[in-house]
Design a protein around this motif. Structure first.
Motif, PDB file in Angstrom:
ATOM      1  N   VAL A 213     -25.479  44.631   0.178  1.00 28.23           N
ATOM      2  CA  VAL A 213     -25.148  43.764   1.037  1.00 28.23           C
ATOM      3  C   VAL A 213     -24.320  42.803   0.487  1.00 28.23           C
ATOM      4  CG1 VAL A 213     -25.850  41.989   2.614  1.00 28.23           C
ATOM      5  CG2 VAL A 213     -27.316  44.167   2.508  1.00 28.23           C
ATOM      6  N   ARG A 214     -23.013  42.669   1.260  1.00 34.20           N
ATOM      7  CA  ARG A 214     -21.992  41.409   0.611  1.00 34.20           C
ATOM      8  C   ARG A 214     -22.154  40.367   1.564  1.00 34.20           C
ATOM      9  NH1 ARG A 214     -19.896  46.132  -0.639  1.00 34.20           N
ATOM     10  NH2 ARG A 214     -19.170  46.470  -2.817  1.00 34.20           N
ATOM     11  N   ILE A 215     -22.075  39.090   1.058  1.00 34.54           N
ATOM     12  CA  ILE A 215     -22.322  37.699   1.637  1.00 34.54           C
ATOM     13  C   ILE A 215     -21.256  37.045   1.272  1.00 34.54           C
ATOM     14  CG2 ILE A 215     -23.763  35.993   2.282  1.00 34.54           C
ATOM     15  CD1 ILE A 215     -26.252  37.573   1.653  1.00 34.54           C
ATOM     16  N   ASN A 216     -20.391  36.404   2.313  1.00 29.63           N
ATOM     17  CA  ASN A 216     -19.444  35.204   2.152  1.00 29.63           C
ATOM     18  C   ASN A 216     -20.222  33.851   2.697  1.00 29.63           C
ATOM     19  OD1 ASN A 216     -17.480  33.556   2.259  1.00 29.63           O
ATOM     20  ND2 ASN A 216     -15.853  34.627   3.436  1.00 29.63           N
ATOM     21  N   LEU A 217     -20.386  33.299   1.315  1.00 28.48           N
ATOM     22  CA  LEU A 217     -21.054  31.994   1.376  1.00 28.48           C
ATOM     23  C   LEU A 217     -20.236  30.969   2.098  1.00 28.48           C
ATOM     24  CD1 LEU A 217     -23.229  32.181  -1.636  1.00 28.48           C
ATOM     25  CD2 LEU A 217     -24.403  32.518   0.529  1.00 28.48           C
ATOM     26  N   VAL A 218     -18.955  30.806   1.879  1.00 25.36           N
ATOM     27  CA  VAL A 218     -18.083  29.829   2.549  1.00 25.36           C
ATOM     28  C   VAL A 218     -17.161  30.484   3.404  1.00 25.36           C
ATOM     29  CG1 VAL A 218     -18.214  28.498   0.202  1.00 25.36           C
ATOM     30  CG2 VAL A 218     -16.831  30.627   0.394  1.00 25.36           C
ATOM     31  N   PRO A 219     -17.619  30.798   4.719  1.00 22.54           N
ATOM     32  CA  PRO A 219     -16.637  31.598   5.549  1.00 22.54           C
ATOM     33  C   PRO A 219     -15.480  30.592   6.110  1.00 22.54           C
ATOM     34  CG  PRO A 219     -18.853  31.142   6.650  1.00 22.54           C
ATOM     35  CD  PRO A 219     -18.966  30.644   5.251  1.00 22.54           C
ATOM     36  N   ASN A 220     -15.763  29.463   6.280  1.00 20.70           N
ATOM     37  CA  ASN A 220     -14.705  28.357   6.806  1.00 20.70           C
ATOM     38  C   ASN A 220     -13.538  27.902   5.915  1.00 20.70           C
ATOM     39  OD1 ASN A 220     -15.870  28.529   9.316  1.00 20.70           O
ATOM     40  ND2 ASN A 220     -17.715  27.232   8.600  1.00 20.70           N
ATOM     41  N   THR A 221     -13.719  28.365   4.735  1.00 18.63           N
ATOM     42  CA  THR A 221     -12.872  27.793   3.464  1.00 18.63           C
ATOM     43  C   THR A 221     -12.323  28.934   2.666  1.00 18.63           C
ATOM     44  OG1 THR A 221     -14.633  26.171   3.205  1.00 18.63           O
ATOM     45  CG2 THR A 221     -13.015  26.254   1.503  1.00 18.63           C
ATOM     46  N   ASP A 222     -10.926  28.645   2.411  1.00 16.38           N
ATOM     47  CA  ASP A 222     -10.359  29.365   1.147  1.00 16.38           C
ATOM     48  C   ASP A 222     -10.714  28.679  -0.012  1.00 16.38           C
ATOM     49  OD1 ASP A 222      -8.583  30.398  -0.673  1.00 16.38           O
ATOM     50  OD2 ASP A 222      -6.812  30.537   0.938  1.00 16.38           O
ATOM     51  N   ILE A 223     -11.823  29.189  -0.581  1.00 16.28           N
ATOM     52  CA  ILE A 223     -12.605  28.399  -1.573  1.00 16.28           C
ATOM     53  C   ILE A 223     -11.523  28.473  -3.055  1.00 16.28           C
ATOM     54  CG2 ILE A 223     -13.855  30.648  -2.616  1.00 16.28           C
ATOM     55  CD1 ILE A 223     -15.077  26.810  -2.359  1.00 16.28           C
ATOM     56  N   LEU A 224     -10.784  29.651  -3.188  1.00 22.23           N
ATOM     57  CA  LEU A 224      -9.983  29.632  -4.284  1.00 22.23           C
ATOM     58  C   LEU A 224      -8.918  28.437  -4.110  1.00 22.23           C
ATOM     59  CD1 LEU A 224      -8.946  30.966  -6.964  1.00 22.23           C
ATOM     60  CD2 LEU A 224      -7.884  32.551  -5.649  1.00 22.23           C
ATOM     61  N   ALA A 225      -8.346  28.483  -3.075  1.00 24.74           N
ATOM     62  CA  ALA A 225      -7.258  27.288  -2.790  1.00 24.74           C
ATOM     63  C   ALA A 225      -7.953  25.961  -3.014  1.00 24.74           C
ATOM     64  CB  ALA A 225      -6.757  27.518  -1.565  1.00 24.74           C
ATOM     65  N   ALA A 226      -9.082  25.791  -2.560  1.00 22.55           N
ATOM     66  CA  ALA A 226     -10.061  24.658  -2.915  1.00 22.55           C
ATOM     67  C   ALA A 226     -10.268  24.241  -4.228  1.00 22.55           C
ATOM     68  CB  ALA A 226     -11.155  24.566  -2.023  1.00 22.55           C
ATOM     69  N   LEU A 227     -10.435  25.191  -5.099  1.00 20.46           N
ATOM     70  CA  LEU A 227     -10.662  25.084  -6.403  1.00 20.46           C
ATOM     71  C   LEU A 227      -9.335  24.790  -7.172  1.00 20.46           C
ATOM     72  CD1 LEU A 227     -13.123  27.923  -6.904  1.00 20.46           C
ATOM     73  CD2 LEU A 227     -13.796  25.656  -7.480  1.00 20.46           C
ATOM     74  N   LYS A 228      -8.335  25.502  -6.762  1.00 23.41           N
ATOM     75  CA  LYS A 228      -7.232  25.246  -7.254  1.00 23.41           C
ATOM     76  C   LYS A 228      -6.713  24.028  -7.132  1.00 23.41           C
ATOM     77  CE  LYS A 228      -5.510  30.142  -8.332  1.00 23.41           C
ATOM     78  NZ  LYS A 228      -4.477  31.020  -7.680  1.00 23.41           N
ATOM     79  N   ASN A 229      -6.877  23.454  -6.063  1.00 22.78           N
ATOM     80  CA  ASN A 229      -6.324  21.906  -5.639  1.00 22.78           C
ATOM     81  C   ASN A 229      -6.897  20.966  -6.307  1.00 22.78           C
ATOM     82  OD1 ASN A 229      -4.398  23.284  -3.818  1.00 22.78           O
ATOM     83  ND2 ASN A 229      -5.724  23.115  -1.980  1.00 22.78           N
ATOM     84  N   LEU A 249     -28.753  25.315  -3.268  1.00 25.99           N
ATOM     85  CA  LEU A 249     -27.935  26.402  -3.431  1.00 25.99           C
ATOM     86  C   LEU A 249     -26.871  26.539  -4.495  1.00 25.99           C
ATOM     87  CD1 LEU A 249     -27.668  29.704  -2.867  1.00 25.99           C
ATOM     88  CD2 LEU A 249     -26.079  28.979  -0.811  1.00 25.99           C
ATOM     89  N   SER A 250     -26.405  25.338  -4.644  1.00 26.27           N
ATOM     90  CA  SER A 250     -24.990  25.200  -5.321  1.00 26.27           C
ATOM     91  C   SER A 250     -25.676  25.035  -6.836  1.00 26.27           C
ATOM     92  CB  SER A 250     -24.427  23.882  -5.002  1.00 26.27           C
ATOM     93  OG  SER A 250     -23.849  23.684  -6.224  1.00 26.27           O
ATOM     94  N   ILE A 274     -15.038  32.792  -9.925  1.00 26.70           N
ATOM     95  CA  ILE A 274     -15.921  31.776  -9.158  1.00 26.70           C
ATOM     96  C   ILE A 274     -15.632  32.214  -7.737  1.00 26.70           C
ATOM     97  CG2 ILE A 274     -16.691  29.583  -8.405  1.00 26.70           C
ATOM     98  CD1 ILE A 274     -15.781  28.803 -11.412  1.00 26.70           C
ATOM     99  N   ALA A 275     -14.416  32.059  -7.097  1.00 29.36           N
ATOM    100  CA  ALA A 275     -14.096  32.216  -5.697  1.00 29.36           C
ATOM    101  C   ALA A 275     -14.569  33.467  -5.257  1.00 29.36           C
ATOM    102  CB  ALA A 275     -12.664  31.914  -5.630  1.00 29.36           C
ATOM    103  N   HIS A 276     -14.364  34.620  -6.225  1.00 33.77           N
ATOM    104  CA  HIS A 276     -14.641  35.948  -5.586  1.00 33.77           C
ATOM    105  C   HIS A 276     -16.282  36.131  -5.359  1.00 33.77           C
ATOM    106  CE1 HIS A 276     -15.824  40.281  -6.118  1.00 33.77           C
ATOM    107  NE2 HIS A 276     -14.563  40.370  -5.480  1.00 33.77           N
ATOM    108  N   PHE A 277     -17.066  35.162  -6.436  1.00 37.15           N
ATOM    109  CA  PHE A 277     -18.493  35.415  -6.291  1.00 37.15           C
ATOM    110  C   PHE A 277     -19.067  34.595  -5.155  1.00 37.15           C
ATOM    111  CE2 PHE A 277     -22.622  33.667  -6.889  1.00 37.15           C
ATOM    112  CZ  PHE A 277     -23.407  34.717  -7.379  1.00 37.15           C
ATOM    113  N   LEU A 278     -18.342  33.715  -4.651  1.00 36.75           N
ATOM    114  CA  LEU A 278     -18.924  32.809  -3.480  1.00 36.75           C
ATOM    115  C   LEU A 278     -18.599  33.619  -2.201  1.00 36.75           C
ATOM    116  CD1 LEU A 278     -17.909  29.371  -4.756  1.00 36.75           C
ATOM    117  CD2 LEU A 278     -20.171  30.254  -4.523  1.00 36.75           C
ATOM    118  N   SER A 279     -17.468  34.257  -2.149  1.00 36.27           N
ATOM    119  CA  SER A 279     -17.082  34.890  -0.906  1.00 36.27           C
ATOM    120  C   SER A 279     -17.487  36.447  -0.902  1.00 36.27           C
ATOM    121  CB  SER A 279     -15.814  34.832  -0.755  1.00 36.27           C
ATOM    122  OG  SER A 279     -14.808  35.376  -1.882  1.00 36.27           O
TER     123      SER A 279
END
Length: 344
Positions: A213-229, A249-250, A274-279
Motif C-alpha cells: 500500500v502506498r500513502i502520500n502523506l502530503v497530498p496538498n503540497t509539492d514537498i520537494l519544491a517546499a524543501l528546495k525553497n 508523526l514527523s 525525503i520527498a519521495h518517501f513522504l509522497s
C-alpha cells in the motif's frame, strides 16, 4: 436489521447519491448496472420522504438520517406490514430442499413456497449474527462462489512497523492511499494495531497479502519544491515537516527513516529521497483485522449464476439471492446499503 442499526455510527448512511456500478467490486463489473438503474438512490429517498423522515448529505454524496438509524428500520417494518409480511424470529432452519416447490423445515412447521429469496448477508460482523448460511444454500444448488475476504476493514502492521508506529495511535491526517492503481483520498488513522480511517478502509477491499500500500502523506503540497525553497534554512527537518504533517508523526519518521538534520545540510539528492518517501510511503501490512471488524465481505456468489435483472438463479428457478451474499461489494459511504435496496 442490526447492520442497518449500526450503520453510520447509529445514524445510518442509507445511500449515496453518486452510486453507479463503478462504486462496486465484482468479478463482473456490469452486473450491478441493471439493479442500480431500476431502483436508484432517488427512489429510496422518495420512500423516506413518503414516511416524513428527514435526512442530510454529509460529504461525498453520503446521505444520513437526521435522527437515527431506527427510523430506517421502522420504515422497512411499516412497508412490510402494508403487505402483511409475517416475521418469524428465533427460529432454526433444520432443512431446505426443492421438489415442485421449496420446502423450509423448522421445529415449528414446514413452509412451502414457489419462490425463495436469500437475503442473509456476508460474513462480516459475526457478532451481529452473520454466518455463511447464504453461501451454503448456494452451494447446495450448485452455484459457484468466489473466495471471500474481509472488506472495509482496518489493516494490521507487521511486527517491525508496529513497534515503530504504535505510539501514534489516535493520530489522523488527510492522505492519498493506493494499491494496484486503485486510489482513494480521505483521512487515515493510526491505531494500536495498524491503520484505519476512511481511505484505509476503502483500499482494504482491494488489498491482499504481499501487496504493498502506498500513502502520500502530503497530498496538498509539492514537498520537494517546499524543501528546495528552504534549502538554505537552518531549521531542522523534524520541525520543518510539522507544517505539513502532525508533529508526532514527523518525529517518528525523522527518528526511524529520514535522519533529521538542518535542511541546509542535505544534498539535492537527499531532499529528493525525503520527498519521495513522504509522497510514496510504502507499507506491507501483515493482515486485516478480520471479519469481526470488517464492514463488508468481498467475494461471494458468482454473479454469472444469476439474472442481473431479477436476481434469480439460472440453475434453480424461483431461487433468488440479493445483497452482500453476492460477489458485489460497495465502497464506503452508503453504497452497500444502496446495493441492498437495489438488488432487493
Amino acid at each position: 436489521a442490526k447492520k442497518i442499526s449500526a450503520s453510520g455510527g447509529g445514524r445510518c448512511n442509507f445511500t449515496n447519491i453518486h452510486a453507479t456500478s463503478e462504486n462496486y467490486i465484482s468479478q463482473n463489473k456490469h452486473f450491478a448496472k441493471s439493479a442500480l438503474a431500476n431502483y436508484t438512490p432517488h427512489d429510496f429517498c422518495s420512500l423516506l420522504k413518503k414516511h416524513k423522515v428527514s435526512f442530510n448529505e454529509k460529504q461525498l454524496g453520503q446521505l444520513f438520517c437526521d435522527k437515527n438509524s431506527q427510523e430506517i428500520v421502522k420504515i422497512l417494518k411499516q412497508e412490510c406490514d402494508r403487505y402483511k409480511i409475517d416475521f418469524i424470529l428465533g427460529t432454526k432452519i433444520v432443512n431446505y430442499a426443492k421438489n415442485n416447490a421449496f420446502h423450509i423445515t423448522t421445529p415449528r412447521e414446514v413452509f412451502r413456497a414457489k419462490s425463495l429469496v436469500i437475503a442473509t448477508g456476508g460474513l462480516s460482523y459475526p457478532s451481529l449474527g452473520s454466518t455463511n448460511f447464504g453461501h451454503t444454500i448456494a452451494r447446495q444448488f450448485g452455484l459457484k462462489i468466489h473466495d471471500c475476504r474481509p472488506g472495509l476493514v482496518p489493516l494490521v502492521f507487521n511486527k517491525a512497523d508496529l513497534s515503530i508506529f504504535k505510539v501514534l495511535a489516535g493520530i489522523s491526517l488527510d492522505a492519498i492511499v493506493s494499491c494496484d492503481n486503485i486510489i482513494f483520498r480521505e483521512n487515515i488513522l493510526f491505531t494500536h494495531k495498524g491503520l484505519s480511517g476512511p481511505a484505509i478502509l476503502q483500499i482494504s477491499s482491494y488489498w491482499q497479502p504481499k501487496k504493498y500500500v502506498r500513502i502520500n502523506l502530503v497530498p496538498n503540497t509539492d514537498i520537494l519544491a517546499a524543501l528546495k525553497n528552504n534549502q538554505k534554512e537552518k531549521i531542522i527537518l523534524k520541525n520543518f515537516l510539522t507544517k505539513y504533517i502532525p508533529s508526532r508523526l514527523s518525529e517518528v519518521l525523522c527518528t526511524h527513516f529520514l535522519k533529521s538534520k538542518p535542511i541546509n545540510q542535505y544534498t539535492g539528492k537527499e531532499l529528493q529521497s525525503i520527498a519521495h518517501f513522504l509522497s510514496n510511503w510504502e507499507i506491507s501490512f501483515k493482515e486485516t483485522e478480520g471479519y469481526a471488524k470488517a464492514e463488508v465481505t468481498v467475494g461471494g456468489i458468482d454473479t454469472n449464476e444469476l439474472s442481473s435483472k431479477t436476481m434469480e438463479a439460472k440453475k434453480a428457478p424461483g431461487l433468488y439471492f440479493i445483497g452482500e451474499v453476492l460477489d458485489v461489494t460497495g465502497h464506503l459511504g452508503g453504497f452497500n446499503l444502496q446495493w441492498a435496496w437495489s438488488s432487493g
